[in-house]
Design an enzyme around this catalytic site. Structure first.
Site, short mmCIF file in Angstrom:
data_model
loop_
_atom_site.label_atom_id
_atom_site.label_comp_id
_atom_site.label_asym_id
_atom_site.label_seq_id
_atom_site.Cartn_x
_atom_site.Cartn_y
_atom_site.Cartn_z
CG ASP A 13 22.18 -16.07 -1.47
OD1 ASP A 13 23.28 -15.83 -0.96
OD2 ASP A 13 21.52 -15.23 -2.09
CG ASP B 72 21.10 -15.95 -8.27
OD1 ASP B 72 22.03 -15.65 -9.04
OD2 ASP B 72 20.34 -16.91 -8.46
C1 XBP Z 1 17.78 -16.57 -6.63
C2 XBP Z 1 16.54 -16.79 -7.40
C3 XBP Z 1 16.61 -17.26 -8.80
C4 XBP Z 1 17.19 -16.25 -9.76
C5 XBP Z 1 16.98 -16.68 -11.20
O1 XBP Z 1 18.02 -17.63 -5.75
O2 XBP Z 1 15.46 -16.59 -6.89
O3 XBP Z 1 15.32 -17.60 -9.22
O4 XBP Z 1 16.52 -15.00 -9.59
O5 XBP Z 1 17.52 -17.94 -11.45
P1 XBP Z 1 19.05 -17.62 -4.46
P2 XBP Z 1 16.69 -19.07 -12.26
O6 XBP Z 1 19.05 -16.25 -3.83
O7 XBP Z 1 18.44 -18.67 -3.59
O8 XBP Z 1 20.41 -17.99 -4.95
O9 XBP Z 1 16.11 -18.39 -13.47
O10 XBP Z 1 17.72 -20.11 -12.61
O11 XBP Z 1 15.63 -19.58 -11.32
#
Ligand code: XBP
Length: 234
Positions: free
Chosen positions: A11, A13
């Protein structure tokens, strides 16, 4: 017999970097700039995080306030949030989590394929790679699947499935890394094994079904130890 490990899917984030509080700051800055009297505190954001995707999160907040979609231009607000988030990342606000740099370079040295399957947006992947690895995202990862590339965001398996198909690797020959229950559910539904490294916002979630739950990737003992863990459980 265990299948050989050929690819790692991360992932964006959470597993490589704790980013969510910076996302929260960018959302709040964008709300203020748009003249909205919204402010997402840490507890409010922790709850809203169960809705994956920034645009979807804004829409949920609006609905919870009894607002109607026409009240706010969600796409424009989210574009501004993404721009602000990118600027914060560029200023050096993020640090890689322990073990991620070593795991990626060990994986590269034995020709494992690397992918990102994320709910966030492509510009954020680019910003993170430039800021934390001083490399372009496409130099770091063979495949990058972002939220808008698929019909359904995590916990749906779409992003993981698309990453697997672009990698050309079956799920049994890959492993995912996630930081949240939604990410874990997406990986499992795509048939992947998954190591979870929780972050501040996800620490109390249910990680049943994970291959391992570790505080950080340096606790997997590097790629060799990780491979033997995968093969034991494969
Ligand atoms: C993380 C998310 C994202 C971020 C915000 O995704 O859920 O929505 O919180 O980014 P992952 P955006 O863990 O799959 O990497 O505002 O660009 O959606």
């Amino acid at each position: 017999m265990a299948e050989p490990l050929r690819a790692l899917i991360f992932d964006e984030d959470g597993s490589p970097v704790e980013t969510e509080d910076l996302h929260r700051r960018a959302f709040n800055d964008a709300f203020a700039a748009a003249g909205l009297d919204w402010h997402w505190s840490v507890p409010v954001y922790a709850r809203l995080l169960h809705t994956t995707g920034g645009k979807e999160r804004i829409a949920r907040h609006l609905a919870e306030r009894g607002g109607v979609p026409a009240e706010v231009d969600i796409a424009a607000l989210h574009r501004d949030k993404t721009r602000r988030y990118g600027a914060l990342v560029e200023q050096g606000a993020l640090t890689l989590r322990p073990g991620i740099r070593r795991l990626l370079s060990q994986a590269r040295s034995v020709n494992l394929r690397l992918a990102i399957a994320t709910t966030t947006s492509h510009p954020n992947v680019e910003a993170l790679c430039r800021a934390c690895f001083a490399r372009r995202a496409e130099e770091m990862f063979d495949v990058i699947v972002a939220g808008d590339d698929v019909a359904a965001r995590k916990p749906a398996p779409d992003a993981c499935r698309l990453a697997l198909s672009r990698l050309g690797v079956p799920p049994a020959q890959a492993s995912a890394f996630e930081d949240s229950a939604n990410g874990l559910r997406a990986a499992l539904a795509a048939g992947l094994r998954c190591v979870v490294t929780p972050v501040v916002y996800t620490g109390g979630e249910d990680f049943s079904g994970a291959l391992a739950v570790v505080p950080a990737l340096d606790r997997t003992g590097g790629l060799a130890a990780f491979r033997s863990l995968v093969e034991r459980c494969g």
